[in-house]
Write an enzyme that holds these catalytic residues in place. Structure first.
Site, PDB file in Angstrom:
ATOM      1  N   PHE A   4      17.253  37.211   9.432  1.00 25.42           N
ATOM      2  CA  PHE A   4      18.635  36.761   9.541  1.00 25.42           C
ATOM      3  C   PHE A   4      19.080  36.179   8.201  1.00 25.42           C
ATOM      4  O   PHE A   4      18.320  35.440   7.560  1.00 25.42           O
ATOM      5  CB  PHE A   4      18.784  35.716  10.647  1.00 25.42           C
ATOM      6  CG  PHE A   4      20.218  35.481  11.030  1.00 25.42           C
ATOM      7  CD1 PHE A   4      20.915  36.412  11.772  1.00 25.42           C
ATOM      8  CD2 PHE A   4      20.875  34.335  10.619  1.00 25.42           C
ATOM      9  CE1 PHE A   4      22.244  36.201  12.113  1.00 25.42           C
ATOM     10  CE2 PHE A   4      22.204  34.117  10.953  1.00 25.42           C
ATOM     11  CZ  PHE A   4      22.887  35.053  11.705  1.00 25.42           C
ATOM     12  N   ASP A  52      10.548  31.942  12.476  1.00 27.70           N
ATOM     13  CA  ASP A  52      11.867  31.663  13.029  1.00 27.70           C
ATOM     14  C   ASP A  52      11.896  32.255  14.439  1.00 27.70           C
ATOM     15  O   ASP A  52      11.756  33.466  14.622  1.00 27.70           O
ATOM     16  CB  ASP A  52      12.950  32.291  12.149  1.00 27.70           C
ATOM     17  CG  ASP A  52      14.360  31.914  12.590  1.00 27.70           C
ATOM     18  OD1 ASP A  52      14.562  31.661  13.798  1.00 27.70           O
ATOM     19  OD2 ASP A  52      15.272  31.909  11.741  1.00 27.70           O
ATOM     20  N   TYR A  87      20.970  27.409  21.381  1.00 23.61           N
ATOM     21  CA  TYR A  87      22.219  27.843  22.006  1.00 23.61           C
ATOM     22  C   TYR A  87      22.173  29.283  22.481  1.00 23.61           C
ATOM     23  O   TYR A  87      23.107  29.751  23.123  1.00 23.61           O
ATOM     24  CB  TYR A  87      23.404  27.654  21.048  1.00 23.61           C
ATOM     25  CG  TYR A  87      23.219  28.213  19.659  1.00 23.61           C
ATOM     26  CD1 TYR A  87      23.370  29.556  19.394  1.00 23.61           C
ATOM     27  CD2 TYR A  87      22.887  27.365  18.603  1.00 23.61           C
ATOM     28  CE1 TYR A  87      23.197  30.060  18.119  1.00 23.61           C
ATOM     29  CE2 TYR A  87      22.720  27.847  17.323  1.00 23.61           C
ATOM     30  CZ  TYR A  87      22.869  29.207  17.086  1.00 23.61           C
ATOM     31  OH  TYR A  87      22.690  29.700  15.817  1.00 23.61           O
ATOM     32  N   LYS A  88      21.081  29.991  22.206  1.00 26.33           N
ATOM     33  CA  LYS A  88      20.953  31.375  22.662  1.00 26.33           C
ATOM     34  C   LYS A  88      20.290  31.394  24.038  1.00 26.33           C
ATOM     35  O   LYS A  88      20.894  31.005  25.024  1.00 26.33           O
ATOM     36  CB  LYS A  88      20.168  32.190  21.636  1.00 26.33           C
ATOM     37  CG  LYS A  88      20.805  32.239  20.241  1.00 26.33           C
ATOM     38  CD  LYS A  88      19.968  33.076  19.287  1.00 26.33           C
ATOM     39  CE  LYS A  88      20.435  32.954  17.842  1.00 26.33           C
ATOM     40  NZ  LYS A  88      21.763  33.520  17.603  1.00 26.33           N
ATOM     41  N   ARG A 136      24.920  45.552  20.348  1.00 28.90           N
ATOM     42  CA  ARG A 136      23.758  44.748  20.744  1.00 28.90           C
ATOM     43  C   ARG A 136      23.957  44.161  22.131  1.00 28.90           C
ATOM     44  O   ARG A 136      25.018  43.617  22.444  1.00 28.90           O
ATOM     45  CB  ARG A 136      23.556  43.633  19.708  1.00 28.90           C
ATOM     46  CG  ARG A 136      22.236  42.917  19.809  1.00 28.90           C
ATOM     47  CD  ARG A 136      22.083  41.935  18.654  1.00 28.90           C
ATOM     48  NE  ARG A 136      23.013  40.807  18.762  1.00 28.90           N
ATOM     49  CZ  ARG A 136      22.836  39.636  18.170  1.00 28.90           C
ATOM     50  NH1 ARG A 136      21.779  39.431  17.407  1.00 28.90           N
ATOM     51  NH2 ARG A 136      23.718  38.672  18.309  1.00 28.90           N
TER      52      ARG A 136
END
Length: 407
Positions: free
Chosen positions: A123, A194, A219-220, A366
């Site tokens: 990312f 990560d 938050y995912k 996605r």
């Protein structure tokens, strides 16, 4: 670990957990890999925190309500989801901050080496933070980026630390954490993992693979809410050795002594930086209550079945889409990505019809699958709606091609 977590069976009642989330009527939500939906208990928990704690206790809430201990208390609850030892995960600040902390500490532990190894599927924020740290250190460090499949061969005796996101955010490709960590340690390198697309999506065994550092967001898949704080893990063997680059007041050994010079706190406490975000942590705690009803193995088995079903349905119905994720469920996370030249417009048309996924440049559509609130019926309905969008070329309309700031 709570008693309910210890007794959670492999046969989780996912029909029940689905009822614990606010899911808008008529929406199939396949974007929990970007932002998890609202747990129904979260507004109640936040109201209690605001009214009974902040409202009634005022500043005494730091002691009476245990606000100051929240970062490590919640960290221990996350630890069980990522295979970490108790007392070695702390939560607070943002993921970018936690990446910076872990990377700076790893470089200091390996001072004779200058190479930070990452991959082109990582990312961007991880790479940006590495670039910024290299510039500020001014000691000749190098950020070396290779293709994901080339990482293992690129781990040489030049490497100080590997900075790898376990699950590729675009394709869902899954790195072999155990093999890469073993290779790194064999040549004297350290590892940072990560877990942004791993925590809450698949079993992680940080202690078992002997990882050095790990970071992740909440938050995912963990459903902590927009902007929910991030976490950092430091292995026990490093916890009392690392010298934090961000020496915040709350990482001090005795913050309320108000000393003029910094002394790092014990263990993971030294990785605290700013004031705990009490309201955000309270919302996250309500989400973690749901995680106590299941196991990561149960989550993984169900998500693999859901992603496999989605691939089968989409490939049957939409031959114009190309699978971008690994076909082998064991080699992907809890998401499925398809390539399409007009993927952005197609995703907007899909969202307009109540199926929410997202788009990642240049051409990735996605979709995330979280068994806590997604079931087989959602998968087949979503595939049918996607078929309608694609076969009728509904996406080929001007309103779906105007790019929003967030894609």
């Amino acid at each position: 670990m709570t008693a309910s977590a210890q007794t959670a069976s492999a046969q989780t009642d996912f029909a029940h957990t689905k009822q614990l989330f606010h899911l808008p009527e008529g929406v199939i939500y396949l974007d929990g890999n970007s932002l998890g939906p609202l747990p129904l208990a979260a507004p109640i928990k936040m109201q209690t925190t605001m009214r009974d704690e902040w409202g009634e206790m005022l500043i005494t809430g730091w002691n009476k309500a245990g606000w100051m201990a929240q970062p490590t208390r919640v960290g221990d609850r996350i630890a069980r989801l990522i295979g970490a030892e108790d007392g070695h995960v702390v939560i607070g600040d943002t993921l970018s901050i936690k990446v910076y902390q872990a990377l700076a500490s790893a470089l200091e532990l390996n001072p004779d080496r200058k190479v930070i190894l990452s991959d082109s599927g990582n990312f961007p924020t991880d790479l940006y933070m590495a670039e910024g740290l290299i510039k500020s250190l001014g000691q000749g460090h190098e950020l070396r980026i290779v293709a994901p499949e080339e990482v293992e061969d690129a781990i040489t005796e030049e490497v100080a630390v590997t900075l790898i996101t376990e699950v590729d955010y675009r394709t869902g490709r899954l790195h072999d954490m155990k093999a890469l960590t073993e290779k790194a340690h064999a040549v004297g390198a350290l590892t940072i993992w990560d877990l942004a697309h791993s925590a809450g999506a698949l079993p992680v065994d940080l202690a078992g693979v002997n990882a050095d550092f790990a970071v992740g967001c909440t938050y995912k898949y963990l459903n902590g809410g927009p902007g929910a704080p991030a976490f950092i893990y430091v292995a026990p063997r490093h916890a009392d050795k690392v010298e934090p680059a961000l020496s915040g007041w709350l990482g001090h050994d005795a913050p309320f002594e108000f000393e003029r010079s910094y002394r790092p706190g014990p263990g993971i406490e030294r990785m605290r930086v700013g004031t705990p975000p009490v309201l955000a942590l309270s919302a996250l705690e309500s989400a973690l209550d749901i995680w106590d009803m299941t196991t990561m193995q149960a989550i993984r088995e169900k998500s693999q079945a859901l992603t496999a079903l989605f691939i089968e349905e989409v490939e049957t119905r939409c031959p114009m889409l190309t699978l971008a994720s690994p076909r082998d469920a064991a080699k992907r996370g809890s998401q499925v990505s398809f390539r399409f030249p007009d993927g952005y417009a197609a995703m907007q048309a899909l969202i307009a019809r109540g199926v929410i996924g997202d788009f990642r440049a240049p051409d990735i559509m996605r979709f995330g699958f979280t068994p806590l609130y997604i079931d087989e019926g959602d998968v087949t309905r979503a595939a049918a709606i996607l078929e309608e969008v694609m076969t009728t070329r509904a996406w080929d309309a001007p309103e779906y091609k105007a790019r929003s700031r967030v894609t």
